[in-house]
Each structure stands twice: as structure tokens, then as C-alpha cells.
Write a protein that holds these residues in place. Structure first.
Motif, short mmCIF file in Angstrom:
data_model
loop_
_atom_site.label_atom_id
_atom_site.label_comp_id
_atom_site.label_asym_id
_atom_site.label_seq_id
_atom_site.Cartn_x
_atom_site.Cartn_y
_atom_site.Cartn_z
N PHE A 19 -15.91 -3.03 -0.02
CA PHE A 19 -15.57 -1.69 0.45
C PHE A 19 -16.71 -1.13 1.31
CE2 PHE A 19 -16.02 2.94 -0.66
CZ PHE A 19 -15.07 3.40 0.23
N GLN A 20 -17.94 -1.29 0.83
CA GLN A 20 -19.09 -0.78 1.58
C GLN A 20 -19.25 -1.49 2.93
OE1 GLN A 20 -22.54 -0.98 -1.10
NE2 GLN A 20 -22.51 1.25 -1.02
N ALA A 21 -18.81 -2.76 2.98
CA ALA A 21 -18.91 -3.52 4.22
C ALA A 21 -17.75 -3.22 5.16
CB ALA A 21 -18.97 -5.02 3.89
N GLY A 22 -16.87 -2.30 4.74
CA GLY A 22 -15.74 -1.94 5.60
C GLY A 22 -14.63 -2.97 5.60
N LYS A 23 -14.62 -3.85 4.59
CA LYS A 23 -13.63 -4.92 4.56
C LYS A 23 -12.47 -4.64 3.62
CE LYS A 23 -17.09 -8.51 5.52
NZ LYS A 23 -17.95 -9.52 4.86
N SER A 24 -12.39 -3.41 3.13
CA SER A 24 -11.34 -3.09 2.16
C SER A 24 -10.49 -1.93 2.67
CB SER A 24 -11.97 -2.73 0.82
OG SER A 24 -10.98 -2.26 -0.07
N ALA A 25 -9.18 -2.06 2.53
CA ALA A 25 -8.28 -1.00 2.97
C ALA A 25 -8.32 0.19 2.01
CB ALA A 25 -6.85 -1.53 3.06
N LEU A 42 5.19 4.34 -1.98
CA LEU A 42 4.16 4.67 -2.97
C LEU A 42 4.00 6.19 -3.15
CD1 LEU A 42 1.43 1.99 -2.17
CD2 LEU A 42 2.68 2.24 -4.32
N ALA A 43 4.32 6.95 -2.12
CA ALA A 43 4.23 8.41 -2.25
C ALA A 43 5.20 8.91 -3.32
CB ALA A 43 4.52 9.08 -0.91
N ASP A 44 6.45 8.38 -3.28
CA ASP A 44 7.43 8.76 -4.30
C ASP A 44 7.03 8.23 -5.67
OD1 ASP A 44 9.01 10.08 -2.49
OD2 ASP A 44 10.29 8.33 -2.08
N ASN A 100 -6.49 10.60 -3.18
CA ASN A 100 -7.86 10.24 -2.80
C ASN A 100 -7.86 8.94 -1.97
OD1 ASN A 100 -10.66 10.48 -2.72
ND2 ASN A 100 -10.93 9.28 -4.60
N ARG A 101 -6.92 8.83 -1.04
CA ARG A 101 -6.83 7.68 -0.12
C ARG A 101 -6.64 6.34 -0.84
NH1 ARG A 101 -11.59 6.96 1.85
NH2 ARG A 101 -12.58 8.43 0.46
#
Ligand code: ZN
Length: 182
Positions: free
Chosen positions: A46-52, A79-81, A97-98
Motif C-alpha cells: 500500500f505504501q508503495a502505491g501498489k494496492s487499490a 458493494l455500495a448496496d 473510508n475508500r
């Protein structure tokens, strides 16, 4: 599939998967309880920007305590529903939270780790993760050169501060562990 989660969460997790399946959304659970090592790896990604999707620092994720699972659907927009339904059951949905694939049991509070709680085992895991071939033990490193071996890239002044006081040592250690995404 949910046996690693806390017992209170299990029936709700099953109910959510069943409901999504009944709605034709092809639910697929992608993560339940995680080890500290897995969380550390996800956090580095995630920190490396490799995670959605976001990942919490190791030691602080609800996944590590069996309080959360991740689930995807087809289409993903559904997923919203699904999240709204989860909230109607009293759950905490990560979509606020994204993190729309994240479904959590209410009331989870990440533990606060004080600097004194850097344990020998976490230090050893940390050293192993960054590629050191030995197990360091707090108190045995007494020279700047020794610290440089332990932490490649550590400046001399930082090393001196670490040696000057255990508090500095712990603070620096924690900062380095954070920098390494541990
Ligand atoms: Zn999650």
C-alpha cells in the motif's frame, strides 16, 4: 471460511455472503484473519502505491484480530448496496473510508503500542524481513558500527542518539520499523 474470525462476527459474515449470493452478486471472500507478517506485507504494498485499497499499519488492522473480512462482488459497484446492508445489520463498512471491500465488526479499537513495547520477537522479525541474517537482541548492540549493521542507512548522528538513551533507541527503532512498513 470464517472460522478464524471472532465468534460474534461469524454468523453476520455468513449472512452477508448468503444475501449477496441470493442477489446474484457472486460474492467472493478475499481475506479474513491476517498474520502480522501478512499485514506488514500488505502495508508495504500500500505504501508503495501498489494496492487499490488502503492497508493499516501492522499491529493495528482489524483483520489481525479477527474483527474484519474482505469481500468482492460482481459487479464491484454493487458493494455500495452490500455495504449499506452490512451497516443495517450494525456492521462497520470500509466504503466510508475508500475501502469498499472491507466489512468489520463494530467496536474494534486498534491497540496503541507504546515505544517500550517493541519486543525482541518483533525486532527479530523486523531484522529478518529487511534481510539481516542474525537475531539482534536489545542491549547487545553497543557501537555505531553495530547499529549500522542492524539498520543500513542509519546516519552516524542517529546511531549516536540511539546509543545515548534507550528511549531514543526505541523511538528510532519504531521510526525505522514504520519506514520499512513493518
Ligand atoms: Zn479489510
Amino acid at each position: 471460511m470464517f472460522e478464524d474470525l471472532i465468534p460474534e462476527l461469524q454468523p453476520f459474515a455468513s449472512a452477508l455472503v448468503s444475501a449477496a449470493g441470493a442477489a446474484g452478486l457472486t460474492p467472493r471472500v478475499t481475506s479474513t484473519r491476517r498474520s502480522r507478517a501478512t499485514q506488514a506485507r500488505l502495508y508495504r504494498r500500500f505504501q508503495a502505491g501498489k494496492s487499490a485499497y488502503p492497508a493499516a499499519p501492522p499491529g493495528t488492522s482489524a483483520h489481525e484480530y479477527g474483527y474484519a473480512f474482505d469481500m468482492v462482488t460482481e459487479p464491484m459497484e454493487a458493494l455500495a448496496d452490500v455495504g449499506q446492508f452490512w451497516e443495517s445489520l450494525g456492521g462497520v463498512w470500509g466504503g466510508r473510508n475508500r475501502d469498499p471491500i472491507h466489512f468489520e465488526f463494530p467496536g474494534f479499537e486498534p491497540p496503541t503500542l507504546s515505544t517500550g513495547e517493541v519486543s525482541e520477537s518483533s525486532l527479530a522479525s523486523f531484522a529478518a524481513d529487511i534481510g539481516l541474517g542474525f537475531v539482534p537482541v536489545y542491549g547487545t548492540v553497543s557501537t555505531v558500527a553495530g547499529l549500522a549493521t542492524l539498520f543500513p542507512g542509519l546516519s552516524q548522528i542517529e546511531a549516536l542518539k540511539m546509543l545515548a538513551s534507550p528511549t531514543h533507541y526505541y523511538n528510532m527503532l519504531r521510526r525505522l520499523m514504520t519506514a520499512y512498513g513493518y
